[in-house]
Design a protein around this motif. Structure first.
Motif, PDB file in Angstrom:
ATOM      1  N   ARG A   1      14.192  -2.302   7.198  1.00 42.91           N
ATOM      2  CA  ARG A   1      15.149  -3.170   7.905  1.00 42.91           C
ATOM      3  C   ARG A   1      16.473  -2.474   8.208  1.00 42.91           C
ATOM      4  O   ARG A   1      17.354  -3.061   8.816  1.00 42.91           O
ATOM      5  CB  ARG A   1      15.405  -4.437   7.089  1.00 42.91           C
ATOM      6  CG  ARG A   1      14.199  -5.353   6.991  1.00 42.91           C
ATOM      7  CD  ARG A   1      14.534  -6.705   6.361  1.00 42.91           C
ATOM      8  NE  ARG A   1      15.498  -6.646   5.267  1.00 42.91           N
ATOM      9  CZ  ARG A   1      15.197  -6.593   3.979  1.00 42.91           C
ATOM     10  NH1 ARG A   1      13.941  -6.574   3.604  1.00 42.91           N
ATOM     11  NH2 ARG A   1      16.148  -6.552   3.061  1.00 42.91           N
ATOM     12  N   GLY A   2      16.631  -1.233   7.747  1.00 42.96           N
ATOM     13  CA  GLY A   2      17.868  -0.512   7.989  1.00 42.96           C
ATOM     14  C   GLY A   2      18.977  -0.892   7.018  1.00 42.96           C
ATOM     15  O   GLY A   2      20.142  -0.600   7.261  1.00 42.96           O
ATOM     16  N   ASN A   3      18.643  -1.515   5.904  1.00 51.28           N
ATOM     17  CA  ASN A   3      19.633  -1.922   4.906  1.00 51.28           C
ATOM     18  C   ASN A   3      19.801  -0.904   3.789  1.00 51.28           C
ATOM     19  O   ASN A   3      20.613  -1.107   2.893  1.00 51.28           O
ATOM     20  CB  ASN A   3      19.261  -3.278   4.303  1.00 51.28           C
ATOM     21  CG  ASN A   3      19.334  -4.386   5.339  1.00 51.28           C
ATOM     22  OD1 ASN A   3      20.095  -4.295   6.281  1.00 51.28           O
ATOM     23  ND2 ASN A   3      18.527  -5.411   5.167  1.00 51.28           N
ATOM     24  N   ALA A   4      18.999   0.150   3.782  1.00 54.33           N
ATOM     25  CA  ALA A   4      19.099   1.204   2.775  1.00 54.33           C
ATOM     26  C   ALA A   4      18.739   2.530   3.426  1.00 54.33           C
ATOM     27  O   ALA A   4      17.926   2.577   4.350  1.00 54.33           O
ATOM     28  CB  ALA A   4      18.164   0.920   1.597  1.00 54.33           C
ATOM     29  N   THR A   5      19.350   3.585   2.938  1.00 57.01           N
ATOM     30  CA  THR A   5      19.066   4.934   3.432  1.00 57.01           C
ATOM     31  C   THR A   5      18.496   5.738   2.269  1.00 57.01           C
ATOM     32  O   THR A   5      19.186   5.967   1.283  1.00 57.01           O
ATOM     33  CB  THR A   5      20.344   5.609   3.953  1.00 57.01           C
ATOM     34  OG1 THR A   5      20.919   4.787   4.957  1.00 57.01           O
ATOM     35  CG2 THR A   5      20.038   6.986   4.523  1.00 57.01           C
ATOM     36  N   PRO A   6      17.238   6.156   2.392  1.00 56.09           N
ATOM     37  CA  PRO A   6      16.622   6.884   1.276  1.00 56.09           C
ATOM     38  C   PRO A   6      17.173   8.296   1.144  1.00 56.09           C
ATOM     39  O   PRO A   6      17.588   8.911   2.124  1.00 56.09           O
ATOM     40  CB  PRO A   6      15.146   6.911   1.650  1.00 56.09           C
ATOM     41  CG  PRO A   6      15.130   6.823   3.140  1.00 56.09           C
ATOM     42  CD  PRO A   6      16.323   5.982   3.517  1.00 56.09           C
TER      43      PRO A   6
ATOM     44  N   GLN B   1       0.834  -1.204   0.000  1.00 56.01           N
ATOM     45  CA  GLN B   1       0.000   0.000   0.000  1.00 56.01           C
ATOM     46  C   GLN B   1       0.873   1.260   0.000  1.00 56.01           C
ATOM     47  O   GLN B   1       0.594   2.213  -0.726  1.00 56.01           O
ATOM     48  CB  GLN B   1      -0.933   0.011   1.212  1.00 56.01           C
ATOM     49  CG  GLN B   1      -2.024  -1.044   1.144  1.00 56.01           C
ATOM     50  CD  GLN B   1      -2.763  -1.173   2.476  1.00 56.01           C
ATOM     51  OE1 GLN B   1      -2.182  -1.036   3.555  1.00 56.01           O
ATOM     52  NE2 GLN B   1      -4.067  -1.456   2.390  1.00 56.01           N
ATOM     53  N   LEU B   2       1.931   1.238   0.805  1.00 49.99           N
ATOM     54  CA  LEU B   2       2.845   2.384   0.853  1.00 49.99           C
ATOM     55  C   LEU B   2       3.556   2.552  -0.491  1.00 49.99           C
ATOM     56  O   LEU B   2       3.725   3.674  -0.971  1.00 49.99           O
ATOM     57  CB  LEU B   2       3.854   2.233   1.989  1.00 49.99           C
ATOM     58  CG  LEU B   2       4.846   3.385   2.182  1.00 49.99           C
ATOM     59  CD1 LEU B   2       4.132   4.717   2.397  1.00 49.99           C
ATOM     60  CD2 LEU B   2       5.796   3.091   3.332  1.00 49.99           C
ATOM     61  N   SER B   3       3.926   1.448  -1.095  1.00 46.78           N
ATOM     62  CA  SER B   3       4.568   1.493  -2.401  1.00 46.78           C
ATOM     63  C   SER B   3       3.648   2.142  -3.437  1.00 46.78           C
ATOM     64  O   SER B   3       4.073   3.012  -4.197  1.00 46.78           O
ATOM     65  CB  SER B   3       4.955   0.084  -2.850  1.00 46.78           C
ATOM     66  OG  SER B   3       5.483   0.110  -4.158  1.00 46.78           O
ATOM     67  N   ALA B   4       2.392   1.719  -3.450  1.00 44.77           N
ATOM     68  CA  ALA B   4       1.425   2.268  -4.408  1.00 44.77           C
ATOM     69  C   ALA B   4       1.205   3.759  -4.171  1.00 44.77           C
ATOM     70  O   ALA B   4       1.102   4.542  -5.115  1.00 44.77           O
ATOM     71  CB  ALA B   4       0.105   1.513  -4.311  1.00 44.77           C
ATOM     72  N   ALA B   5       1.138   4.167  -2.910  1.00 37.80           N
ATOM     73  CA  ALA B   5       0.872   5.568  -2.575  1.00 37.80           C
ATOM     74  C   ALA B   5       2.088   6.463  -2.783  1.00 37.80           C
ATOM     75  O   ALA B   5       1.943   7.650  -3.086  1.00 37.80           O
ATOM     76  CB  ALA B   5       0.389   5.679  -1.123  1.00 37.80           C
ATOM     77  N   SER B   6       3.299   5.912  -2.632  1.00 36.86           N
ATOM     78  CA  SER B   6       4.503   6.740  -2.697  1.00 36.86           C
ATOM     79  C   SER B   6       5.237   6.658  -4.026  1.00 36.86           C
ATOM     80  O   SER B   6       6.038   7.539  -4.346  1.00 36.86           O
ATOM     81  CB  SER B   6       5.475   6.336  -1.581  1.00 36.86           C
ATOM     82  OG  SER B   6       5.977   5.026  -1.803  1.00 36.86           O
ATOM     83  N   GLY B   7       5.012   5.581  -4.771  1.00 40.03           N
ATOM     84  CA  GLY B   7       5.763   5.385  -6.010  1.00 40.03           C
ATOM     85  C   GLY B   7       7.155   4.820  -5.769  1.00 40.03           C
ATOM     86  O   GLY B   7       7.988   4.798  -6.670  1.00 40.03           O
ATOM     87  N   VAL B   8       7.416   4.332  -4.560  1.00 41.41           N
ATOM     88  CA  VAL B   8       8.697   3.727  -4.202  1.00 41.41           C
ATOM     89  C   VAL B   8       8.483   2.212  -4.183  1.00 41.41           C
ATOM     90  O   VAL B   8       7.492   1.736  -3.648  1.00 41.41           O
ATOM     91  CB  VAL B   8       9.190   4.228  -2.828  1.00 41.41           C
ATOM     92  CG1 VAL B   8      10.498   3.565  -2.433  1.00 41.41           C
ATOM     93  CG2 VAL B   8       9.335   5.749  -2.832  1.00 41.41           C
ATOM     94  N   SER B   9       9.410   1.454  -4.752  1.00 38.28           N
ATOM     95  CA  SER B   9       9.225   0.005  -4.863  1.00 38.28           C
ATOM     96  C   SER B   9       9.096  -0.669  -3.500  1.00 38.28           C
ATOM     97  O   SER B   9       9.690  -0.234  -2.513  1.00 38.28           O
ATOM     98  CB  SER B   9      10.371  -0.633  -5.641  1.00 38.28           C
ATOM     99  OG  SER B   9      11.533  -0.720  -4.834  1.00 38.28           O
ATOM    100  N   THR B  10       8.340  -1.735  -3.459  1.00 38.87           N
ATOM    101  CA  THR B  10       8.137  -2.501  -2.232  1.00 38.87           C
ATOM    102  C   THR B  10       9.466  -3.044  -1.723  1.00 38.87           C
ATOM    103  O   THR B  10       9.736  -3.005  -0.513  1.00 38.87           O
ATOM    104  CB  THR B  10       7.157  -3.672  -2.489  1.00 38.87           C
ATOM    105  OG1 THR B  10       5.944  -3.137  -3.015  1.00 38.87           O
ATOM    106  CG2 THR B  10       6.860  -4.443  -1.222  1.00 38.87           C
ATOM    107  N   GLY B  11      10.307  -3.537  -2.634  1.00 39.26           N
ATOM    108  CA  GLY B  11      11.611  -4.070  -2.233  1.00 39.26           C
ATOM    109  C   GLY B  11      12.487  -3.025  -1.565  1.00 39.26           C
ATOM    110  O   GLY B  11      13.133  -3.296  -0.549  1.00 39.26           O
ATOM    111  N   TYR B  12      12.497  -1.812  -2.128  1.00 35.02           N
ATOM    112  CA  TYR B  12      13.306  -0.746  -1.543  1.00 35.02           C
ATOM    113  C   TYR B  12      12.737  -0.326  -0.188  1.00 35.02           C
ATOM    114  O   TYR B  12      13.489  -0.125   0.768  1.00 35.02           O
ATOM    115  CB  TYR B  12      13.396   0.456  -2.484  1.00 35.02           C
ATOM    116  CG  TYR B  12      14.362   1.507  -1.994  1.00 35.02           C
ATOM    117  CD1 TYR B  12      15.737   1.283  -2.041  1.00 35.02           C
ATOM    118  CD2 TYR B  12      13.919   2.705  -1.449  1.00 35.02           C
ATOM    119  CE1 TYR B  12      16.636   2.218  -1.582  1.00 35.02           C
ATOM    120  CE2 TYR B  12      14.809   3.647  -0.979  1.00 35.02           C
ATOM    121  CZ  TYR B  12      16.169   3.404  -1.048  1.00 35.02           C
ATOM    122  OH  TYR B  12      17.052   4.339  -0.572  1.00 35.02           O
ATOM    123  N   LEU B  13      11.424  -0.212  -0.081  1.00 40.73           N
ATOM    124  CA  LEU B  13      10.799   0.133   1.197  1.00 40.73           C
ATOM    125  C   LEU B  13      11.145  -0.901   2.260  1.00 40.73           C
ATOM    126  O   LEU B  13      11.406  -0.555   3.420  1.00 40.73           O
ATOM    127  CB  LEU B  13       9.279   0.255   1.035  1.00 40.73           C
ATOM    128  CG  LEU B  13       8.779   1.474   0.272  1.00 40.73           C
ATOM    129  CD1 LEU B  13       7.284   1.348  -0.006  1.00 40.73           C
ATOM    130  CD2 LEU B  13       9.080   2.756   1.032  1.00 40.73           C
TER     131      LEU B  13
END
Length: 186
Positions: A22-27, A5-17
């Protein structure tokens, strides 16, 4: 809200979110803004710049960290609020530690809280004990060490401009428009 749902609303991929969660990526700020908009919160919800009145640190709760490969433990005593020019730490230095030789634009003040430190500034060595302090310009090569068999604690306050350190030796007029202060990086 699910990641989908967040991916659809933000346009950011589910995998990246998922990686961010998990703290494995910094946006980036742009991506963080997309997430904040989708969650109907201000960007400030995720990014907090403390005000000067927010910079109180209590000894027992002070943020502590060390740099990979270094046995020195830092206690952050200052804040990085907008417009700050000073960086400050309490440095816990183990016996036998020797720093690298550095030089940079800026200045430093050290105050020995406990123990004993040998501070080199240029060709001069200062043997410093509890209560001693030294204020010097960073463009002179300097380093320090704990030559004893007991830990030492140093209060370090400085104003360092590593981004301009390659320009040491330029005229003062050329350096006059330097304004950006960077935190200690060792």
């Amino acid at each position: 809200m699910t990641l989908q749902q967040l991916s659809a609303a933000s346009g950011v991929s589910t995998g990246y979110l998922s990686q961010v969660e998990r703290g494995n990526a910094t946006p980036s700020l742009g991506t963080l803004n997309q997430i904040a908009t989708a969650l109907a919160v201000d960007l400030d919800h995720f990014v907090h710049s403390p005000r000067a009145v927010d910079s109180l640190t209590r000894g027992a709760n002070r943020p502590r960290f060390s740099v990979a490969g270094s046995p020195v433990e830092y206690e952050q005593i200052g804040a990085t609020f907008s417009g700050h020019e000073l960086t400050s730490y309490v440095m816990n230095v183990p016996p036998g530690y020797e720093s690298e030789v550095v030089n940079h634009i800026g200045e430093e003040i050290i105050y020995i809280l406990e123990g004993e430190i040998s501070q080199m500034v240029g060709e001069r060595e200062y043997l410093m004990r509890e209560g001693d302090s030294l204020h010097y310009l960073g463009d002179t090569p300097h380093c320090w060490s704990n030559k004893t068999d007991v830990p030492a604690r140093i209060l370090w306050v400085g104003r360092m401009e590593y981004d301009k350190s390659g320009q040491i030796g330029q005229s003062e007029a050329e350096q006059a428009d330097v304004r950006e202060m960077l935190p200690l990086r060792r």
